[in-house]
Design a protein around this motif. Sequence first.
Motif, PDB file in Angstrom:
ATOM      1  N   SER A  73       0.827  -1.206   0.000  1.00 56.89           N
ATOM      2  CA  SER A  73       0.000   0.000   0.000  1.00 56.89           C
ATOM      3  C   SER A  73       0.860   1.254   0.000  1.00 56.89           C
ATOM      4  O   SER A  73       0.520   2.244  -0.654  1.00 56.89           O
ATOM      5  N   LEU A 110      -7.303   6.445   2.318  1.00 55.84           N
ATOM      6  CA  LEU A 110      -7.678   6.577   3.725  1.00 55.84           C
ATOM      7  C   LEU A 110      -6.529   6.096   4.604  1.00 55.84           C
ATOM      8  O   LEU A 110      -6.079   4.953   4.466  1.00 55.84           O
ATOM      9  N   ASN A 164      -5.891   5.866   8.556  1.00 56.10           N
ATOM     10  CA  ASN A 164      -6.445   6.023   9.898  1.00 56.10           C
ATOM     11  C   ASN A 164      -6.278   4.723  10.667  1.00 56.10           C
ATOM     12  O   ASN A 164      -6.440   3.641  10.102  1.00 56.10           O
ATOM     13  N   PRO A 172     -11.237   1.951  11.988  1.00 60.37           N
ATOM     14  CA  PRO A 172     -12.086   1.874  10.792  1.00 60.37           C
ATOM     15  C   PRO A 172     -12.908   3.147  10.583  1.00 60.37           C
ATOM     16  O   PRO A 172     -13.209   3.873  11.531  1.00 60.37           O
ATOM     17  N   THR A 173     -13.262   3.410   9.334  1.00 63.10           N
ATOM     18  CA  THR A 173     -14.146   4.525   8.989  1.00 63.10           C
ATOM     19  C   THR A 173     -15.284   3.990   8.117  1.00 63.10           C
ATOM     20  O   THR A 173     -15.173   2.904   7.529  1.00 63.10           O
ATOM     21  N   TYR A 195     -15.985   4.797   5.278  1.00 58.03           N
ATOM     22  CA  TYR A 195     -15.607   4.839   3.866  1.00 58.03           C
ATOM     23  C   TYR A 195     -14.514   3.829   3.503  1.00 58.03           C
ATOM     24  O   TYR A 195     -14.019   3.841   2.377  1.00 58.03           O
ATOM     25  N   ASP A 196     -14.151   2.963   4.431  1.00 57.40           N
ATOM     26  CA  ASP A 196     -13.047   2.029   4.178  1.00 57.40           C
ATOM     27  C   ASP A 196     -13.263   1.201   2.911  1.00 57.40           C
ATOM     28  O   ASP A 196     -12.325   0.970   2.140  1.00 57.40           O
ATOM     29  N   SER A 197     -14.496   0.752   2.693  1.00 55.48           N
ATOM     30  CA  SER A 197     -14.772  -0.123   1.547  1.00 55.48           C
ATOM     31  C   SER A 197     -14.673   0.618   0.221  1.00 55.48           C
ATOM     32  O   SER A 197     -14.528  -0.009  -0.840  1.00 55.48           O
ATOM     33  N   ALA A 255     -12.311   2.967  -0.378  1.00 55.26           N
ATOM     34  CA  ALA A 255     -10.950   3.468  -0.560  1.00 55.26           C
ATOM     35  C   ALA A 255     -10.178   2.670  -1.604  1.00 55.26           C
ATOM     36  O   ALA A 255     -10.251   1.441  -1.653  1.00 55.26           O
ATOM     37  N   LEU A 313      -6.013   1.825   1.431  1.00 50.80           N
ATOM     38  CA  LEU A 313      -6.407   1.863   2.839  1.00 50.80           C
ATOM     39  C   LEU A 313      -5.199   1.499   3.697  1.00 50.80           C
ATOM     40  O   LEU A 313      -4.647   0.404   3.578  1.00 50.80           O
ATOM     41  N   LYS A 332      -3.935   1.442   7.686  1.00 51.11           N
ATOM     42  CA  LYS A 332      -4.329   1.578   9.094  1.00 51.11           C
ATOM     43  C   LYS A 332      -3.079   1.770   9.941  1.00 51.11           C
ATOM     44  O   LYS A 332      -2.581   0.842  10.576  1.00 51.11           O
TER      45      LYS A 332
END
Length: 241
Positions: free
Chosen positions: A2, A212, A214, A217-218, A220-222, A224, A227, A229
Amino acid sequence: MSLDKLKQVIDSSDNIVFFGGAGVSTESNIPDFRSADGLYNEKTKSRYRPEEILSHSFFVSHTGEFYDFYRSKMIYLDAKPNDAHIALAKLEQRGKLKAVITQNIDGLHQMAGSKEVLELHGSVHRNYCMSCGKFYPVEAVVSSKGIPRCTGCNGIIKPDVVLYEESLNSYVLEKSAEYITKAEVLIVGGTSLTVYPAAGLVQYFRGKHLVLINKSPTPYDSQADILIKDRIGETLKKVVS
């Protein structure tokens, strides 16, 4: 993987917008609000919850008690920009980042060198007399005792921050939506995306890459494209040299 993809996306774009929340400033030792160690979970001497104290109605009805809390819990003049603030300022200087949209009120993005900063919730560094409008820097609030008063008309000085029950500045909100709508890359970092109307700004994004970053979880994760973390400062430092 990522991180490699994020670096590639940043390197290949000159139309990036960053949208950040309290998690951007926690690495500068400013507590967030909703985490286990956050402001809302701290024990206070007051019989009121922090959410109540930080409301417009409480400011009006208990101004002195509001300022006792505000001075001790909301102003961090010793805080310094961290790796996230510094990386974003570098991206702007290189012509890649068009704007920083922040929910924070600490002014650290500007301190790091960012120029186009849209402060959704205002800033502790701007204060004004509610009667005559005279401007006061944050030092005037910090050094005052009790309720800070205007030296000209003796009116009450209010921080230019958005309290609960108050509306966001319409110009700042519209400008933020405009930047996000036109962005090719939207990097969202250090926010749980649960506080509205600010969180709703993500819905304006029509570009190529939604990133994203962060630790939790948010909603909007799905959606992104990338992603991550992890801590926002450590992440941006690795991809912005």
